[in-house]
Design an enzyme around this catalytic site. Sequence first.
Site, PDB file in Angstrom:
ATOM      1  N   SER A  55     -25.760  40.210   4.907  1.00 44.01           N
ATOM      2  CA  SER A  55     -27.021  40.351   5.637  1.00 44.01           C
ATOM      3  C   SER A  55     -27.652  38.973   5.851  1.00 44.01           C
ATOM      4  O   SER A  55     -27.180  37.967   5.328  1.00 44.01           O
ATOM      5  CB  SER A  55     -27.969  41.255   4.854  1.00 44.01           C
ATOM      6  N   GLY A  56     -28.719  38.943   6.620  1.00 48.38           N
ATOM      7  CA  GLY A  56     -29.406  37.692   6.910  1.00 48.38           C
ATOM      8  C   GLY A  56     -29.074  37.152   8.290  1.00 48.38           C
ATOM      9  O   GLY A  56     -29.617  36.134   8.713  1.00 48.38           O
ATOM     10  N   HIS A  57     -28.170  37.863   9.002  1.00 46.98           N
ATOM     11  CA  HIS A  57     -27.762  37.422  10.340  1.00 46.98           C
ATOM     12  C   HIS A  57     -28.310  38.352  11.428  1.00 46.98           C
ATOM     13  O   HIS A  57     -27.798  38.370  12.540  1.00 46.98           O
ATOM     14  CB  HIS A  57     -26.239  37.374  10.430  1.00 46.98           C
ATOM     15  N   ASP A 110     -15.106  38.665   3.038  1.00 43.85           N
ATOM     16  CA  ASP A 110     -14.915  39.746   4.007  1.00 43.85           C
ATOM     17  C   ASP A 110     -13.430  40.028   4.204  1.00 43.85           C
ATOM     18  O   ASP A 110     -13.001  41.182   4.256  1.00 43.85           O
ATOM     19  CB  ASP A 110     -15.571  39.378   5.347  1.00 43.85           C
ATOM     20  N   HIS A 219     -24.245  29.767   7.134  1.00 45.77           N
ATOM     21  CA  HIS A 219     -24.853  29.898   5.810  1.00 45.77           C
ATOM     22  C   HIS A 219     -25.244  28.518   5.296  1.00 45.77           C
ATOM     23  O   HIS A 219     -25.397  28.298   4.107  1.00 45.77           O
ATOM     24  CB  HIS A 219     -23.875  30.552   4.832  1.00 45.77           C
TER      25      HIS A 219
END
Lengths: 331, 331
Positions: A55-57, A110, A219
């Site tokens: 998350s965060g994107h 991932d 990131h």
Amino acid sequence: MQRFVNHADFIVEDMMKGIEKARPELEILSENDHVMKLKAAPIASKVGLVSGGGSGHEPAFLGYVGHQMLDAVAVGEVFSSPPAQAFYDAFMSVDSGNGVACLFGNYAGDNMNVKMAVDMCLDEGVEVKYVVATDDVSSSPKETKEKRHGIAGGVFMWKVAGAKASQGATLDEVIRVAQKTVNQTRSICVGLSSCTIPAVGKPNFHIDEGKMEFGIGHHGEPGMHVEDLKSAKDIAKDMVKAVVDDLEVKADETLSVIVSGLGATPIMELYVLYNDIESELQARNINIDKVLVGNYVTSLDMNGAALTIMRMDDELHELLEVEADSMGLRV
Amino acid sequence: MQRFVNHADFIVEDMMKGIEKARPELEILSENDHVMKLKAAPIASKVGLVSGGGSGHEPAFLGYVGHQMLDAVAVGEVFSSPPAQAFYDAFMSVDSGNGVACLFGNYAGDNMNVKMAVDMCLDEGVEVKYVVATDDVSSSPKETKEKRHGIAGGVFMWKVAGAKASQGATLDEVIRVAQKTVNQTRSICVGLSSCTIPAVGKPNFHIDEGKMEFGIGHHGEPGMHVEDLKSAKDIAKDMVKAVVDDLEVKADETLSVIVSGLGATPIMELYVLYNDIESELQARNINIDKVLVGNYVTSLDMNGAALTIMRMDDELHELLEVEADSMGLRV
């Protein structure tokens, strides 16, 4: 840390609940609260499409679940991969017997978790194939381009594959067009300031005032070099050169373009930058087909921008034109 | 100042050129480079719709020019009104003989310039009527609510009036529904950090770490009070109370809702906030119709969020459902 948050450890869960409430077409999977799916999925006779990542994107990846886009996503904690179980649950939740395509960005966690989940599905008789986006030219030299990370180029991959799947294509056909977008797509980021992971509470890297980091990762991975902050025109020139040279784009070829903010960049400046990017492409006699300018794949509150280009052909043009409806993209 | 900019004095022009290049349906007016219009306008038999205001609020106002939305906008410098001439040129460029509705936010400069431009049009035999958005509850007490500023509530006004005009309504009918949205709409902002006007180069106000400004204006106008930064849940509670009490919303009534970031707020946090806003409205037995969460009206790189509510009825519901296509909003 100036944030709208209840508890930093539950920011992803709270976000997902907010999205589920705001978007009636989406639902959190009852068996796994880190999977968001289209209520309508699995869709009969259609290949299931899944992505996932940290998350965060936002709006990635959740925001690309929608009509003729992705069917589900596995949602990780901030900047960290979802576990294999989340990918597995996402795959199983959208399979209509026609197989599942997993279209994700190239990061170690991932990769590992997707592969484990693919094997778990195989044991259940569900076929999952995958394509890994590797558009970030700064993350590895051209000779080892399979090691590159995936960034905003995923948006083209999800749109094109979503359109193809909606036309009743087989799993192999969907995988083919998704891989084609990866082969034809390149991206580069420029960072002007850092971002702060909510659970950490302080910036996870630093860029001095008056400097910029060319080729920064999504990131905060170190870029190609730190240099004095340039004018938008000069930044555009360097960004265009980085992606056009790497993809070996020649005069008279046609590209589609994404200029994505990284989270804290005013929309005004994204258009200032696009104005110079377009001029730079024009000067090289390169044609422009589709243009997306906005927050498509972000990095929390990072100030910066990414340029993504995709070499077009008739097939990709037609697939980009197909109707689509998701939080992050509507056509 | 970490910015994508060439010369701060020309940031608005550069942005407009970028938007014109990125959006083939739009054009900068040849007679006035501070007017952006729909190429298709003036549209035969349709009332022309215009807005305008200072830049720095992107996608407002430019981003709401589009199919069944606004026909043109007058574009001011950052945080300052466009001159009367820009409003006049915008009005004249979209009039098809059916008159023009100017739908803008209540600020002294915009008010003065719109009124001058309306008079100039009258001299040319072109009828322009206007509606002034006054949704920001923090900017004046209820007894003098006509003095309040307009903020994200404009999005509902433009959408509703755009739909009505596209159905062939008269100027008076368009003005009536636009005024109805103003009467039924309230907004409140919370600021967590300041913003920086590019030509100034330093923040135009200051919020201490660990504090928040409740009721801040879209240009950093002082809010109702500065207080310790609260949890998203408590902020949501205060925001809902501010707008619901002011609009006197009762149980079983239905609202549409916008949660707009102010520019630098991660999309993740807007959904965290919406999750709590929705819970708060549910707890009051208030129904929710349409929901928009994202960057709809911003303030450069301010970190903060605005909550906008509109009391719904059948007419407003139907008009919000009408197809629309613009940079800032697609239905």
